[in-house]
Design an enzyme around this catalytic site. Structure first.
Site, short mmCIF file in Angstrom:
data_model
loop_
_atom_site.label_atom_id
_atom_site.label_comp_id
_atom_site.label_asym_id
_atom_site.label_seq_id
_atom_site.Cartn_x
_atom_site.Cartn_y
_atom_site.Cartn_z
N GLU A 286 0.82 -1.20 0.00
CA GLU A 286 0.00 0.00 0.00
C GLU A 286 0.86 1.26 0.00
OE1 GLU A 286 -3.60 2.07 2.66
OE2 GLU A 286 -2.63 0.21 3.36
N CYS A 303 -2.49 -0.53 13.12
CA CYS A 303 -2.48 -1.74 13.95
C CYS A 303 -3.09 -1.52 15.33
CB CYS A 303 -1.04 -2.23 14.13
SG CYS A 303 -0.21 -2.66 12.60
N SER A 323 -3.45 3.64 6.96
CA SER A 323 -3.44 2.44 6.11
C SER A 323 -4.79 1.76 6.21
CB SER A 323 -2.34 1.48 6.57
OG SER A 323 -2.51 0.21 6.00
N LYS A 362 -8.82 -3.63 22.10
CA LYS A 362 -9.21 -4.73 21.21
C LYS A 362 -10.64 -5.18 21.49
CE LYS A 362 -5.35 -5.28 18.89
NZ LYS A 362 -5.28 -5.05 17.44
N GLU A 365 -12.52 -2.99 19.42
CA GLU A 365 -12.28 -3.28 18.01
C GLU A 365 -13.11 -4.46 17.50
OE1 GLU A 365 -8.32 -3.30 15.33
OE2 GLU A 365 -8.43 -4.98 16.74
#
Length: 583
Positions: A286, A303, A323, A362, A365
């Site tokens: 990318e 990340c 990203s 997380k 997420e």
């Protein structure tokens, strides 16, 4: 360096000018107890536990707070006199008078700084200072955290940690006996711009803050014969899990961790490191595409879910800089419910995908609508390193006695580039290893990029690869993330590629990692000690570049097609959404 000479408990010591009594005591081998103090984060002298007797300038001895009181020439300090000990006992008894003392079921029992002090000073629930006792409703509105102010001691360490992260969504509300820690206007935590980093939890000395416990969901899945339960573990988990079982800080327990997970009953044990290698090849591709085709630069890593949430809340107009790659957790979840499911003839609906992460964000997420595949969440349940430790203890597994075992092969192979994802700068270094090979067209032996290593909050470097100058930056902690974003906003950012991690030092000190007391945090650099375990493993691995991972090569060849292709985008990429700061 100017030095100050003084005596502590009769022992002569010489310490740098500007030291506090607390710091000076360590030179004499004396540990003064504290509750509110966290070095460079919360130095307010509020709890009064660190009181000591000081004689200086010919004046009579008096009690002072060691954590903020500066030393002076000729000072004499007594840290354990009857007067000092009595002061500490009174303070502890007064704290207990408004404290919820349900210690037997508290998640922090045996790892509670208040509990330890009460044990050390022989404090029992005498009721000596009983009176009005405030009662608070538990706030469990957030996906990642539970706040119980009935166990709060008003040390303000959580407030300081949140301030350090430049989010500051909590503070002290009201005054006097009514003072309590909460959000502005008493809003629940899910209604304010919290980034779910969990740094407040690791700062808290008691059980007032804890991650939302999802272990029962895992137990239920493991007990369900109709479910195929798969687990993955992040790189930083292996560098800290051992601390929960009395092992030294920075011990790599990967093999024992895998063995314990199998004994808990998981059908497959995979390594999130494998997905980190997928992340690098997709992310590097990318970046090259953006550079060649005039895409948004600098490209910023995606990340860290805490960082992503911060960007969505505070810099939504710059989301195109991130990203589009999913985090390694979510890439692994996507591959488990597609590639792994097809390879083994399992209906994805029958798979329960569990992750063990160093990160409380997380938990937020895994619930994101953007991270689903065919209507199914990539990852169903995310638990922290601490939650895994509690599961191992509950199952009666003797962790330190376990023989090392290896991850399952299909999605278990990884490289050194992946394991260093857990430390700040690790993602950048992994990407540089691959970019260096791809852009030069050779397999370079030099794979160590020391300029982006270390625990410094903001690092910059410039590399020349195949004649192209590549400027990069690495930031950890939201304070440094904001500095980066402000440069981008001002149009003065010189970088093409930026790594950002939400937690200071990266995932090794994530909000879900084992909690160490202030006596450790104030002396040792956990960031560096845990990161060393990952860099040491990287140095010993036969493969140290993500694009050399045989599993990565096989999955692209047999299933995903080309790197950055249509199918890879469907499974490994996502998008982000602007979020309202207040509901």
């Amino acid at each position: 360096m100017d030095m100050i000479n003084l005596k502590i408990n009769g022992a002569a010591v010489s310490v740098p000018k500007g030291s506090t009594v607390l710091e000076a005591a360590r030179y004499a081998g004396v540990e003064i107890p504290t509750l509110c103090f966290l070095k460079e984060i919360n130095e307010i002298g509020a709890c009064r536990i660190c009181m000591v007797e000081v004689s200086e300038g010919g004046r009579p001895a008096r009690l002072v707070t060691a954590c903020v009181y500066p030393v002076s020439e000729g000072m004499e300090v007594i840290t354990n006199s009857p007067k000092v000990q009595n002061s500490r006992r009174i303070t502890l008894e007064m704290i207990l008078s408004t404290h919820d003392k349900k210690c037997l079921s508290c998640v922090r029992s045996t790892n509670c700084e208040l509990q330890k002090l009460c044990r050390d000073y022989g404090i029992e629930d005498s009721g000596k200072y009983d009176g009005f006792k405030p009662e608070y409703k538990v706030d469990d509105s957030a996906a990642h955290l539970v706040r119980d102010n009935n166990k709060c001691i008003l040390c303000r360490r959580c407030v300081a940690a949140c301030k350090q992260q430049v989010v500051s969504v909590i503070g002290a509300n009201d005054r006097g006996i009514d003072t309590h820690i909460a959000c502005a206007f008493e809003l629940p935590l899910d209604s304010v711009p919290c980034v779910s980093c969990g740094q407040c939890i690791t700062a808290c000395p008691t059980g007032a803050l804890q991650e939302k416990d999802d272990t029962q969901k895992v137990w239920d899945a493991l007990a369900d014969p109709t479910k195929h339960v798969v687990v993955q573990t992040a790189p930083a988990v292996r560098a800290a899990l051992g601390e929960s079982f009395g092992m030294p800080i920075g011990t790599n327990v990967e093999g024992k961790m895998v063995a314990a997970l199998r004994r808990l009953g998981f059908d497959k044990v995979f390594d999130t490191d494998c997905a980190a290698d997928f992340t690098i090849v997709e992310e590097a591709n990318e970046l090259v595409e953006r550079i060649k085709n005039g895409g948004k630069l600098p490209m910023i890593t995606s990340c860290s879910p805490g960082w992503v949430k911060y960007a969505e809340l505070y810099y939504p107009e710059y989301l195109e800089h991130l990203s589009s790659c999913k985090s390694p957790q979510e890439m692994m979840g996507g591959l488990i419910k597609t590639y792994y499911a097809e390879k083994n003839g399992i209906d994805p609906k029958d798979i329960v995908s569990v992750s063990v992460m160093p990160c409380t964000a997380k938990k937020f997420e895994v619930a994101r609508e953007e991270l689903t595949e065919n209507g199914l969440a990539d990852v169903d349940i995310s638990i922290t390193t601490r939650e895994l430790a509690r599961m191992i203890e509950r199952a009666g597994i003797k962790f330190t006695y376990l023989e090392d075992e290896c991850f399952d092969d299909l999605l278990g192979a990884s490289t050194g580039a992946a394991v260093i994802f857990g430390a700040t700068g690790g993602v950048m270094e992994a990407a540089l290893r691959t970019a260096n090979d791809w852009l030069t067209g050779t397999s370079n032996e030099a794979v160590d990029f020391h300029e982006v290593r270390g625990t410094k909050g903001l690092k910059e470097a410039t590399y020349t690869i195949n004649g192209m100058e590549l400027k990069v930056a690495v930031a950890s902690g939201i304070e440094n993330a904001r500095a980066v974003m402000e440069q981008i906003k001002a149009g003065t950012a010189p970088w093409a590629f930026v790594e950002i991690m939400c937690c200071p030092g990266g995932c090794v000190t994530g909000g879900g990692q084992p909690i160490q007391p202030a006596s450790i945090l104030n002396v040792y650099d956990l960031k560096a000690m845990r990161a060393k375990a990952l860099y040491d493993q990287d140095a010993k691995m036969p493969l140290r570049k993500s694009h050399d991972n045989p599993v990565v090569k096989e999955v692209y060849k047999d299933y995903l097609g080309e790197i950055g292709g249509h199918k890879a985008h469907e499974i490994l990429h996502t998008h982000y959404v602007a979020r309202k700061k207040f509901k």
